[in-house]
Design a protein around this motif. Structure first.
Motif, PDB file in Angstrom:
ATOM      1  N   GLN A  32     -15.595  -9.266 -13.148  1.00 43.79           N
ATOM      2  CA  GLN A  32     -15.219  -8.085 -12.377  1.00 43.79           C
ATOM      3  C   GLN A  32     -14.893  -6.914 -13.298  1.00 43.79           C
ATOM      4  O   GLN A  32     -15.372  -5.791 -13.094  1.00 43.79           O
ATOM      5  CB  GLN A  32     -14.010  -8.440 -11.503  1.00 43.79           C
ATOM      6  N   GLN A  60      -8.923 -12.139  -3.738  1.00 44.86           N
ATOM      7  CA  GLN A  60     -10.183 -12.626  -4.321  1.00 44.86           C
ATOM      8  C   GLN A  60     -10.046 -12.936  -5.811  1.00 44.86           C
ATOM      9  O   GLN A  60     -11.052 -13.077  -6.507  1.00 44.86           O
ATOM     10  CB  GLN A  60     -11.313 -11.627  -4.084  1.00 44.86           C
ATOM     11  N   GLY A 113     -13.191 -15.323  -6.108  1.00 48.69           N
ATOM     12  CA  GLY A 113     -14.094 -14.300  -5.628  1.00 48.69           C
ATOM     13  C   GLY A 113     -13.949 -14.052  -4.139  1.00 48.69           C
ATOM     14  O   GLY A 113     -12.966 -14.472  -3.529  1.00 48.69           O
ATOM     15  N   PRO A 114     -14.936 -13.378  -3.531  1.00 53.51           N
ATOM     16  CA  PRO A 114     -16.177 -12.933  -4.150  1.00 53.51           C
ATOM     17  C   PRO A 114     -15.948 -11.930  -5.282  1.00 53.51           C
ATOM     18  O   PRO A 114     -14.908 -11.286  -5.328  1.00 53.51           O
ATOM     19  CB  PRO A 114     -16.940 -12.284  -2.990  1.00 53.51           C
ATOM     20  N   TYR A 143     -13.017 -20.625   1.547  1.00 51.67           N
ATOM     21  CA  TYR A 143     -12.138 -19.837   0.683  1.00 51.67           C
ATOM     22  C   TYR A 143     -12.588 -18.381   0.639  1.00 51.67           C
ATOM     23  O   TYR A 143     -11.763 -17.460   0.634  1.00 51.67           O
ATOM     24  CB  TYR A 143     -12.111 -20.436  -0.722  1.00 51.67           C
ATOM     25  N   SER A 144     -13.907 -18.154   0.608  1.00 46.69           N
ATOM     26  CA  SER A 144     -14.426 -16.781   0.611  1.00 46.69           C
ATOM     27  C   SER A 144     -14.076 -16.069   1.903  1.00 46.69           C
ATOM     28  O   SER A 144     -13.727 -14.874   1.897  1.00 46.69           O
ATOM     29  CB  SER A 144     -15.948 -16.789   0.415  1.00 46.69           C
ATOM     30  N   ALA A 189     -10.520 -15.073   1.782  1.00 46.45           N
ATOM     31  CA  ALA A 189     -10.364 -13.899   0.919  1.00 46.45           C
ATOM     32  C   ALA A 189     -10.773 -12.632   1.653  1.00 46.45           C
ATOM     33  O   ALA A 189     -10.080 -11.608   1.596  1.00 46.45           O
ATOM     34  CB  ALA A 189     -11.202 -14.075  -0.346  1.00 46.45           C
ATOM     35  N   GLN A 190     -11.894 -12.689   2.369  1.00 46.12           N
ATOM     36  CA  GLN A 190     -12.336 -11.521   3.136  1.00 46.12           C
ATOM     37  C   GLN A 190     -11.326 -11.158   4.222  1.00 46.12           C
ATOM     38  O   GLN A 190     -11.050  -9.977   4.457  1.00 46.12           O
ATOM     39  CB  GLN A 190     -13.698 -11.808   3.768  1.00 46.12           C
ATOM     40  N   GLY A 209      -8.354  -9.559   2.686  1.00 41.90           N
ATOM     41  CA  GLY A 209      -8.732  -8.203   2.279  1.00 41.90           C
ATOM     42  C   GLY A 209      -8.663  -7.233   3.450  1.00 41.90           C
ATOM     43  O   GLY A 209      -8.124  -6.131   3.324  1.00 41.90           O
ATOM     44  N   PHE A 253     -14.426  -6.806   1.447  1.00 43.21           N
ATOM     45  CA  PHE A 253     -15.080  -7.505   0.355  1.00 43.21           C
ATOM     46  C   PHE A 253     -16.496  -7.895   0.775  1.00 43.21           C
ATOM     47  O   PHE A 253     -16.744  -8.143   1.961  1.00 43.21           O
ATOM     48  CB  PHE A 253     -14.300  -8.764  -0.037  1.00 43.21           C
ATOM     49  N   ASN A 273     -20.221 -13.458   0.877  1.00 43.22           N
ATOM     50  CA  ASN A 273     -20.558 -14.366  -0.216  1.00 43.22           C
ATOM     51  C   ASN A 273     -21.509 -15.483   0.205  1.00 43.22           C
ATOM     52  O   ASN A 273     -22.089 -16.145  -0.646  1.00 43.22           O
ATOM     53  CB  ASN A 273     -19.285 -14.979  -0.807  1.00 43.22           C
ATOM     54  N   SER A 302     -22.357 -12.874  -4.278  1.00 39.93           N
ATOM     55  CA  SER A 302     -21.782 -11.915  -5.225  1.00 39.93           C
ATOM     56  C   SER A 302     -22.097 -12.290  -6.675  1.00 39.93           C
ATOM     57  O   SER A 302     -22.309 -11.410  -7.511  1.00 39.93           O
ATOM     58  CB  SER A 302     -20.268 -11.809  -5.036  1.00 39.93           C
TER      59      SER A 302
END
Length: 468
Positions: A128, A159, A163-164, A244-245, A248-249, A252, A259, A262, A282
């Motif tokens: 990143q 993230q 990630g992503p 998990y992605s 995270a989204q 976010g 985000f 992914n 990503s």
């Protein structure tokens, strides 16, 4: 700390959200930065120094590269030093032991290797911060002048771990001006709960089956047991990482960021090329933009294109772990994608879709064997069992037990690997508004309660991508 833990769900997350929402707009990035550092320090308090160093180091590099944009030599020196230092940190912590072990093997030495814990998320946040410096150097973005905003970008806890991989340009505007509406918060919460359910209810449960098969001696496995096991692992790693992605989204969105997606239903693909357009999107985008295209992409003829593909897939495998099985896994897919580009894709497009789909799934499952087993001999032995070359029998009572006790779990996993659940939910809500208004909250509450109940009563809750 992982998202699918009770301490995160019912202590850290509520406190973090309250603190974030209660803080004034001018302090939100600072609060997010501090919360993210606490989240990271929870599991690796020592390695927080590395993260802070990377943040400050690349913040300074970005500002100086932008300041000396008309001084080509100075800009290039700053750029090169940033890339070297970032790769050196990643290489030392992730590949130091791997390199020493290989030197010992090749030269018959006995250099001692001190095992170093891998800093959580180092592969993700290194890529990143590198993407930021590269984009500033290429003039794609202006350098971030506010170090707190930059720190919030690098360390952002939703993230940070897996990630992503988010480019600075993806959230540049949101870093300075973001708003969370009630609808947006609700959308984020739905995403988070869906991801939690995929991780806890599907990945964890079907992962138990894979653990049972994996720990069985190869000479005791039947052909169908071997296939059942690796299919279980394929579902486990998909729902683990996709879940998990999604979490995270969702997190976010709850704090005002979008985000990138992914995953895009990779298991319904009809070619390996299509599969990798939908898996870990990503990461694939990062390698395409920052490695494949700078190397020349497909612009300089077929031979250089094949060379570029080889480099990208070698690095993709190596990125996943400091072990030769990951390199082999990466090159395996690189070879198959190359063959598809050269001639195989046109045949796949011309055949029956079911044939192309079965071909793709078989290739993917064989790839997961290389991915999961550290030793090549064990991986080859397992693949041999799958195809009956080890004089394995077709099935036994253990196979029947695995299939009967996990039949419903497999059916649900197949269903949730397709777009049908999402389309069905959207159609039900669209056709009957009252059902959506009442049923949707109830549905997500049930998912949250079931996920929590599982976490309370079970100790098996791994997160596979922690090691990357």
């Amino acid at each position: 700390m992982v998202f699918s833990s009770l301490i995160f769900l019912y202590v850290f997350f509520p406190l973090a959200l309250c603190l974030y929402y209660l803080s004034p707009k001018t302090l939100k990035n600072f609060v997010l930065f501090v919360i993210s550092l606490i989240f990271y320090a929870w599991g690796e308090p020592v390695y927080i120094v590395i993260m802070i160093f990377s943040t400050v180091f690349d913040y300074i590099n970005g500002v100086l590269i932008d300041k000396y944009k008309n001084k080509k030599i100075i800009r290039k020196v700053l750029f090169i030093q940033s890339i070297i230092i970032n790769l050196a940190i990643l290489g030392f912590f992730k590949y130091y032991g791997f390199v020493v072990d290989n030197i010992n093997t090749i030269f018959h030495l006995d250099i001692e290797v001190e095992t170093l814990p891998l800093p959580i998320g180092i592969s993700f946040y290194t890529f990143q911060t590198m993407s930021y410096v590269i984009d500033v150097y290429l003039g794609k973005v202006r350098a971030e002048k506010n170090i707190i905003a930059f720190g919030a970008y690098i360390t952002m806890f939703p993230q940070l771990v897996a990630g992503p991989i988010v480019k600075y340009s993806d959230i540049e505007q949101s870093l300075h001006d973001r708003k969370v509406t009630f609808d947006r918060f609700g959308e984020g919460m739905e995403l988070f709960i869906r991801g939690l359910a995929l991780k806890v209810l599907l990945a964890n449960n079907i992962g138990l089956l894979w653990v049972s098969v994996k720990t069985t001696p190869l000479d005791e496995l039947t052909i169908l047991t071997a296939w059942t096991g690796i299919i279980a692992f394929a579902f486990q790693i998909y729902f683990d990482f996709r879940g998990y992605s999604a979490m995270a989204q969702g997190l976010g969105k709850m704090i005002g960021f979008d985000f990138p997606e992914n995953f895009n239903y990779p298991y319904i693909s009809k070619s390996v090329t299509e599969f990798w357009r939908g898996w870990h999107i990503s990461l694939g985008s990062w390698f395409r933009e920052y490695v494949y295209i700078p190397l020349g992409g497909n612009r300089a003829g077929i031979l250089q294109q094949l060379r570029n593909l080889f480099i990208v897939w070698f690095l993709t495998g190596l990125w996943h772990g400091a072990s030769w099985n990951f390199v082999i896994w990466g090159l395996y897919f690189g070879l198959l994608i190359t063959l598809e580009k050269v001639f195989l894709l046109k045949y796949l497009k011309g055949c029956f879709p079911i044939i192309a789909h079965v071909y793709t799934l078989c290739i993917i499952l064989i790839g997961w064997v290389f991915f999961e087993f550290d030793h090549l001999s064990v991986a080859i032995g397992y693949i041999g069992t799958m195809f009956g070359v080890n004089q394995s029998i077709l099935l036994d009572n253990t196979t029947l037990y695995y299939l009967t006790t996990n039949c419903l779990l497999f059916i649900i996993s197949v269903f949730c690997s397709t777009p049908f659940p999402k389309r069905l939910l959207e159609q039900m809500i669209g056709n009957t508004k009252w059902l959506g208004a009442i049923g949707t909250p109830i549905f997500y509450v049930i998912l949250a309660v079931l996920s929590t109940a599982y976490l309370v009563n079970d100790t098996y809750n791994p997160f596979l991508y922690f090691r990357f």
